[in-house]
Design an enzyme around this catalytic site. Structure first.
Site, mmCIF file in Angstrom:
data_model
loop_
_atom_site.group_PDB
_atom_site.id
_atom_site.type_symbol
_atom_site.label_atom_id
_atom_site.label_comp_id
_atom_site.label_asym_id
_atom_site.label_seq_id
_atom_site.Cartn_x
_atom_site.Cartn_y
_atom_site.Cartn_z
ATOM 1 N N SER A 171 0.832 -1.104 0.019
ATOM 2 C CA SER A 171 -0.112 -0.126 -0.026
ATOM 3 C C SER A 171 0.808 1.286 -0.053
ATOM 4 O O SER A 171 1.673 1.611 -0.947
ATOM 5 C CB SER A 171 -0.939 -0.032 1.332
ATOM 6 O OG SER A 171 -2.060 0.922 1.108
ATOM 7 N N ASP B 15 -9.696 -3.905 -5.225
ATOM 8 C CA ASP B 15 -9.199 -3.008 -4.211
ATOM 9 C C ASP B 15 -9.667 -1.844 -4.057
ATOM 10 O O ASP B 15 -9.732 -0.868 -5.134
ATOM 11 C CB ASP B 15 -7.626 -2.914 -4.603
ATOM 12 C CG ASP B 15 -6.809 -2.366 -3.309
ATOM 13 O OD1 ASP B 15 -7.543 -1.775 -2.436
ATOM 14 O OD2 ASP B 15 -5.561 -2.614 -3.426
ATOM 15 N N HIS C 106 -7.739 -4.997 -1.338
ATOM 16 C CA HIS C 106 -6.649 -4.471 -0.893
ATOM 17 C C HIS C 106 -6.151 -5.356 0.357
ATOM 18 O O HIS C 106 -4.964 -5.483 0.461
ATOM 19 C CB HIS C 106 -6.891 -3.102 0.092
ATOM 20 C CG HIS C 106 -5.787 -2.061 0.353
ATOM 21 N ND1 HIS C 106 -4.948 -1.588 -0.730
ATOM 22 C CD2 HIS C 106 -5.472 -1.746 1.306
ATOM 23 C CE1 HIS C 106 -4.101 -1.133 -0.205
ATOM 24 N NE2 HIS C 106 -4.151 -0.958 1.113
#
Length: 695
Positions: free
Chosen positions: A546, A631, A666
């Site tokens: 991320s 995501d 995610h």
């Protein structure tokens, strides 16, 4: 399309890497024009986009096909260490002991309770395996039992876009009620009347948590009442109930600012009242005890302080200091008991538990045996008790739950997570070391490795980093790294600026126009591992996800020579384009973290480190990049574009793999074993580069 022979791999044939088509897209801002050849990959519904992602997955599959036996070995090795049948430590609430447990060969868990005593008959209030049946992905969001213990509200996400649907189960009959509320944040809070619940509604496009809604059981969700709407697009909202169960708290917050409202939980027909109106840069959070609200705030207190104010008049003018601000100690959390206040704080990078009696007795700190560890308050629902529960772990000690008598200082270990397969924590060593950054700042790193390791400069090593949002990556136990440690690896966590391990200033020095410190800190930590003889450039690997994926991209643009291979999970790499698009989830709420590129000063600064915009025609280390099609935090097209550009620009023949999970988002896989497959693939990538995989 061209073919190349991938060096460092046991591949007996030439395999053509995917080559994305170029469709030049000009993006102009502040008189500056960028050309994005892969902007078209944002077109989620375009069949060419799906085809490209599938081609990338097929390429990864072919290149790594010969490593399947090794992947299977890693999978079974990790899985064999996980206790198949396990149970959490019960906690008591409203006459019941609640806990979760797992049964063999299942991906999820059961939520259970027992009435009055721990030895009573078990009641399974939710079988998550059953709820997840038929879905490729399933994540349980919030759970909340009604005050009369008769109803369970829970939320579920079956797509991995963090859009949770709330459902309600009658615990007396086992039946599911017809109430179903979509597009929520997952958080659920009951009023004390047993028929009213509150939740957070999201925007369907940006996924911003923007509305607090009130639902009455048995009514269509379309008729739910809007309680609060957050008009400022840089803010999001949440709702919770105080520990006392007496008040509902609406919290509206941005990166730098917060504002809270409260309502008596026994009066759901009432109106929420504000505690203190928002003021830019002032953050605060609220709990309740007796006649007062206890408020953690950074008002004139960089590292936060604790104040209290009467419920009858809780505004700032009535805030009375309970714990003053300290320049070198970060006040992170607190727990109120009838006779004690227990404070979590960070001092020189270590979390400590400080016990402060309200009346008689001296304050003290709870002692721990290890120098590098993680500790935080556990589930403590009772006010009138002298027992405090906390969770403890380190890079060598599995997650442990303790109860501590605040009067006698007696400590009781309730449970230490059992790691199977002959694991012995005494075989490993953990320590804290420091790298010197370019500006002279000492950057802490937490290390773990098997005892007996020699600092001969020839050990493989993996360094992990994040460095954003003030999030501290604590040195907790990580089952997943045992296959690395047992194969001679050094594992390091770089506590770089942008996190908060050394207090709020550590965060301030790693965001906005100081963001470059985050990247140079990480490279300086990597260089320190080499200089100190832990590893060398041919055996050093880096990993981040991320915002930590942005870290990976920026670091290899600056120092590609430092790393043999890099793993970037769901990487946030196209920061300027994303932050210019207010329709993308999270964009507007993160201006205070990265800067608003609509401001020319921030535009050019962000552009100076944006991984995607700074890809150059040069050699890069081997790369493993992953993403999830669904995501909601970092859209799949960011890593897709980055990989396409790297394939076109890089001058080396090092491995570049792109793995797209078409079912997840995610957070990756949702089950307790599914994640191991992704880890095994990443480790196959690492050991392939080290020449340790037989093909």
């Amino acid at each position: 399309m061209f073919c190349l022979f991938l060096t460092g791999c046991n591949i007996k044939e030439k395999i053509a890497p995917p080559k994305a088509k170029k469709v030049p897209m000009e993006i102009t801002k502040h008189g500056h024009t960028r050309v994005d050849d892969y902007y078209w990959l944002r077109e989620r519904e375009n069949p060419e986009v799906t085809e490209f992602l599938e081609v990338e997955n097929n390429y990864t599959e072919k290149v790594m096909k010969h490593t399947r036996p090794f992947q299977n070995e890693i999978f079974e090795e990790i899985k064999s260490k996980i206790k198949q049948e396990d149970e959490s430590v019960p906690y008591k609430k409203n006459g019941y002991y609640y806990y979760s447990r797992t049964v063999p060969e299942t991906e999820y868990f059961l939520i259970c309770r027992k009435k009055d005593i721990p030895d009573a008959g078990e009641e399974t209030i939710l079988d998550v395996n059953q709820a997840a049946s038929g879905y490729d992905f399933f994540e349980l969001g919030g759970t909340a039992v009604s005050p009369d213990n008769k109803l369970l509200a829970f939320s579920e996400d079956t797509v991995s876009r963090r859009k949770y649907t709330i459902r309600i189960k009658n615990l007396e009959t086992g039946e599911m009620l017809e109430d179903a509320i979509p597009l929520t944040s997952g958080r659920i809070v009951w009023a004390n009347d047993n028929k009213t619940l509150y939740y957070v509604l999201k925007d369907d496009v940006t996924l911003r948590s923007e509305r607090i809604m009130k639902h009455i059981l048995g009514t269509p969700f379309e008729e739910d009442t809007e309680v609060f709407y957050e008009e400022d697009e840089t803010f999001s909202v949440s709702i919770y109930k105080t520990k006392s169960e007496k008040y509902l708290i609406i919290e509206s917050e941005s990166t730098l600012t917060s504002e809270c409202r409260f309502l008596d939980a026994g009066n759901p027909g009432g109106k929420f009242e504000i505690i203190q109106p928002r003021s830019r840069g002032v953050e605060y959070s609220v709990d309740h005890f007796g006649t007062d609200f206890y408020i953690r705030t950074n008002l004139n207190a960089l590292n936060f302080k604790l104040v209290k104010a009467p419920v009858a008049n809780p505004g700032q003018d009535n805030w009375q200091e309970v714990i003053p601000h300290r320049e070198n100690v970060y006040f992170s959390d607190f727990e109120i008991l009838k006779n004690y206040l227990v404070v979590s704080e960070r001092d020189r990078g270590i979390t400590r538990l400080r016990v402060m009696p309200w009346k008689n007795g001296d304050e003290y700190y709870i002692d721990f045996d290890e120098d590098v560890y993680t500790v935080y308050g556990g589930i403590n629902l009772d006010f009138d008790t002298e027992w405090f529960r906390f969770d403890y772990s380190s890079l060598t000690t599995p997650n442990s739950v303790f109860e501590f008598n605040l009067r006698t200082k007696e400590r009781v270990l309730l449970k230490e997570e059992e790691v199977l397969g002959g694991f012995d924590k005494n075989n490993y060593e953990t320590k804290r070391i420091y790298a010197t950054a370019g500006d002279g700042t000492q950057i802490p790193m937490s290390l773990v490795y098997r005892k007996g390791l020699e600092k001969n400069g020839d050990n493989p090593a993996l360094i992990y980093g994040y460095g954003s949002y003030g999030i501290t990556i604590d040195p907790t136990f990580r089952l997943s790294i045992l296959p690395l440690l047992d194969r001679g690896f050094v594992y390091a966590i770089a506590h770089i600026r942008g996190g908060q391990i050394n207090g709020r200033s550590w965060y301030e020095d790693g965001k906005l126009l100081n963001k470059m410190n985050t990247f140079t800190d990480f490279n300086d930590c990597a260089q320190h591992l080499i200089n100190e003889g832990y590893t060398n450039e041919k055996k050093l690997f880096a990993k981040g996800g991320s915002a930590g994926g942005l870290l990976m991209g920026a670091c290899i643009n600056m120092r590609p020579d430092l790393y043999r291979g890099v793993i970037a999970n769901v990487p946030f790499v196209d920061i300027v384009t994303t932050m210019l698009d207010e329709t993308i989830p999270l964009t507007t709420s993160e201006y205070d973290e990265w800067g608003n590129p609509n401001n020319e000063k921030y535009y050019h600064y962000m552009l100076s480190y944006s991984p995607y915009d700074n890809v150059e025609r040069k050699d890069y280390p081997a790369l493993f990049v992953s993403t999830g099609l669904h995501d909601s935090q970092v859209q799949y097209w960011e890593p897709a574009k980055w990989v396409a550009k790297l394939r076109d620009m890089k001058t080396d023949k090092n491995l570049l793999l792109f793995h797209i999970n078409m079912d997840y988002g995610h957070g990756g896989a949702s089950g307790r074993f599914q994640w191991i497959e992704d880890t095994a693939l990443e480790y196959a990538f690492i050991f392939e580069l080290l020449g340790k995989v037989n093909g």
